[in-house]
Design a protein around this motif. Structure first.
Motif, short mmCIF file in Angstrom:
data_model
loop_
_atom_site.label_atom_id
_atom_site.label_comp_id
_atom_site.label_asym_id
_atom_site.label_seq_id
_atom_site.Cartn_x
_atom_site.Cartn_y
_atom_site.Cartn_z
N GLY A 163 39.28 39.37 33.38
CA GLY A 163 37.88 39.14 34.06
C GLY A 163 38.11 37.32 34.15
O GLY A 163 37.88 36.71 35.03
N LYS A 164 38.53 36.72 33.14
CA LYS A 164 38.64 35.38 33.08
C LYS A 164 39.53 34.78 34.09
O LYS A 164 39.63 33.78 34.85
CB LYS A 164 38.92 34.63 31.71
CG LYS A 164 38.09 34.77 30.57
CD LYS A 164 38.46 34.57 29.19
CE LYS A 164 39.17 33.32 28.86
NZ LYS A 164 39.41 33.23 27.42
N ILE A 165 40.87 35.51 34.11
CA ILE A 165 41.76 35.07 35.25
C ILE A 165 41.25 35.20 36.64
O ILE A 165 41.38 34.32 37.50
CB ILE A 165 43.15 35.87 34.93
CG1 ILE A 165 43.76 35.42 33.54
CG2 ILE A 165 44.19 35.62 36.03
CD1 ILE A 165 45.08 36.27 33.09
N VAL A 166 40.59 36.31 36.96
CA VAL A 166 40.45 36.49 38.26
C VAL A 166 39.08 35.61 38.75
O VAL A 166 39.21 35.02 39.67
CB VAL A 166 40.11 38.05 38.38
CG1 VAL A 166 39.32 38.17 40.03
CG2 VAL A 166 41.19 38.76 38.29
N LEU A 167 38.38 35.48 37.88
CA LEU A 167 37.15 34.41 38.06
C LEU A 167 37.44 33.08 38.24
O LEU A 167 37.06 32.38 39.29
CB LEU A 167 36.14 34.50 36.92
CG LEU A 167 34.82 34.35 37.22
CD1 LEU A 167 34.49 35.22 38.53
CD2 LEU A 167 33.70 34.66 35.83
N GLU A 168 38.62 32.77 37.58
CA GLU A 168 39.37 31.43 37.69
C GLU A 168 40.03 31.32 39.10
O GLU A 168 40.08 30.26 39.77
CB GLU A 168 40.25 31.24 36.60
CG GLU A 168 40.88 29.84 36.70
CD GLU A 168 39.98 28.43 36.60
OE1 GLU A 168 38.74 28.69 36.50
OE2 GLU A 168 40.40 27.36 36.87
N MET A 169 40.53 32.31 39.42
CA MET A 169 41.37 32.60 40.69
C MET A 169 40.47 32.44 41.83
O MET A 169 40.52 31.48 42.82
CB MET A 169 42.14 33.89 40.72
CG MET A 169 43.46 33.82 39.91
SD MET A 169 44.12 35.66 40.11
CE MET A 169 45.20 35.36 41.73
N VAL A 170 39.27 33.13 41.72
CA VAL A 170 38.16 32.93 42.88
C VAL A 170 37.70 31.79 43.24
O VAL A 170 37.73 30.96 43.95
CB VAL A 170 37.15 33.69 42.52
CG1 VAL A 170 35.93 33.81 43.51
CG2 VAL A 170 37.45 35.12 42.56
N ARG A 171 37.62 31.00 41.86
CA ARG A 171 36.99 29.48 41.61
C ARG A 171 37.99 28.71 42.71
O ARG A 171 37.65 27.75 43.53
CB ARG A 171 36.63 29.17 40.37
CG ARG A 171 36.00 27.87 40.28
CD ARG A 171 35.98 27.17 38.61
NE ARG A 171 36.96 26.83 38.20
CZ ARG A 171 37.64 25.73 38.43
NH1 ARG A 171 37.11 25.01 39.44
NH2 ARG A 171 38.61 25.36 37.81
N ARG A 172 39.21 28.82 42.24
CA ARG A 172 40.35 27.93 42.66
C ARG A 172 40.46 28.22 44.32
O ARG A 172 40.81 27.45 45.08
CB ARG A 172 41.56 28.03 41.96
CG ARG A 172 41.53 27.41 40.63
CD ARG A 172 42.69 27.54 39.69
NE ARG A 172 42.25 26.95 38.57
CZ ARG A 172 43.28 26.18 37.89
NH1 ARG A 172 44.35 25.79 38.63
NH2 ARG A 172 42.70 25.55 36.85
N VAL A 173 40.33 29.64 44.85
CA VAL A 173 40.84 29.80 45.89
C VAL A 173 39.35 29.23 46.68
O VAL A 173 39.68 28.78 48.18
CB VAL A 173 40.59 31.23 46.46
CG1 VAL A 173 40.36 31.69 47.94
CG2 VAL A 173 42.00 31.92 45.99
N GLU A 174 38.35 29.08 46.38
CA GLU A 174 36.97 28.66 47.01
C GLU A 174 37.04 26.91 47.26
O GLU A 174 36.83 26.76 48.20
CB GLU A 174 35.96 28.93 46.04
CG GLU A 174 35.35 30.29 46.29
CD GLU A 174 33.67 30.22 46.68
OE1 GLU A 174 33.06 29.87 45.74
OE2 GLU A 174 33.31 30.78 47.50
#
Ligand SMILES: [Zn+2]
Length: 313
Positions: A299-310
């Motif tokens: 969950g932490k990794i994916v949420l951080e990925m989403v943030r960086r893609v945004e």
């Protein structure tokens, strides 16, 4: 999911070069409320996995239980104020025409870009009594639901977010055009037809194993594979994820085939000992093999990925 043997490149050391390049630059944009994935969120995600698996332990594609599970998923999203639909469709299968149910939830962004978070919820058929698909199908489904809840609460967001719960990922006999990946092929083609500007497709699969070692298979977009490692580094979970130099055919492949950037986060070493994989597609794939800590990591990794893609584009 179909596995092609390759050389496992397990890079447990910190990716210093990449982490350095990334660490100082883009940070949380000023107009977006910060969102993090906490231990409490992971417990909540595990609770969702338990609810799904307990209510629908057999969710084989084409069965009434799969339809009921799909409705439950849509209702779960709607209860979070996320518009959700069940896309019921027929597709050629090895048993003739079969009915499948994709569940699609969407969150509106201020732009026209899309981030797709994916899981499959169906179970492998014919495994045997006691099989719950707790990790294979269940774990990622509960996690994507929890990510939906967290991302719904965050506004404004730039990109639209699509939460896709795929049916018919599992093959009945052997993967081929008419067997397996029914839901993901359907959704990928829909997004292509509608000319959606997809920035990233992030698939999660088998992410709840207590002994979590996520791998990022070779068949994935290069920038997203790197992003997964960068994100893991940033949230202190780099030791739990590595690049895999083999090919794993999974739901993300349909999106790659349609020209979208896609990546798979998967732990394909699920068993009583490293390398045995004896919990995979066996009656041993049960809830007791999962942990909230593993869902926390993913969950932490994916949420951080989403943030960086945004923030990127
Ligand atoms: Zn499976």
């Amino acid at each position: 999911m179909d596995f092609r043997a390759g050389v496992c490149v397990w890079v447990a050391v910190s990716l210093a070069v990449v982490g350095c390049e990334d660490g100082s630059g883009r940070r949380q944009s000023a107009d977006a409320a910060p969102v993090t994935f906490t231990a409490a969120d992971a417990e909540s995600a595990l609770g969702r996995v338990q609810s799904l698996v307990t209510a629908f332990p057999v969710r084989d594609a084409g069965t009434p239980a799969a339809g009921a599970a799909a409705r439950w998923l849509a209702e779960s999203l709607q209860a979070m104020n996320i518009p959700a639909t069940v896309d019921t469709f027929e597709d050629a299968s090895c048993d003739g025409k079969a009915t499948f149910h994709n569940v699609i939830g969407t969150l509106k962004g201020t732009g026209d870009g899309w981030i797709v978070l994916l899981s499959h919820f169906d179970t492998k058929s014919g495994v045997g009594e006691g099989f719950q698909g707790a990790n294979d199908g269940g774990s990622s489904t509960g996690l994507v639901l929890e990510l939906a809840r967290l991302l719904q609460a965050r506004a404004p967001r730039r990109h639209n977010i699509l939460f896709g719960f795929m049916d018919g990922e599992e093959c009945k006999v052997a993967y081929r055009e008419t067997d397996g990946f029914h839901g993901s092929k359907r959704l990928a083609r829909q997004l292509r037809r509608e000319k959606r500007k997809v920035k990233a497709v992030i698939l999660m699969d088998m992410v709840g194993d207590r002994d979590l070692k996520l791998m990022v298979p070779h068949n994935g977009s290069g920038p997203l594979r790197v992003l997964a490692l960068q994100a893991a580094d940033a949230v202190g979970e780099r030791a739990k994820i590595g690049l895999f130099d083999g090919v794993i055919f999974d739901d993300h492949q349909a999106f790659l085939d349609e020209g979208f950037p896609a990546v798979d986060l998967i732990d394909f070493d699920y068993g009583s000992e490293p390398g045995r994989n004896d919990f995979w597609h066996t009656p041993l794939d049960t809830l007791d093999k999962l942990s909230a800590e593993s869902l926390l990591t993913t969950g932490k990794i994916v949420l951080e990925m989403v943030r960086r893609v945004e923030e990127k584009d």
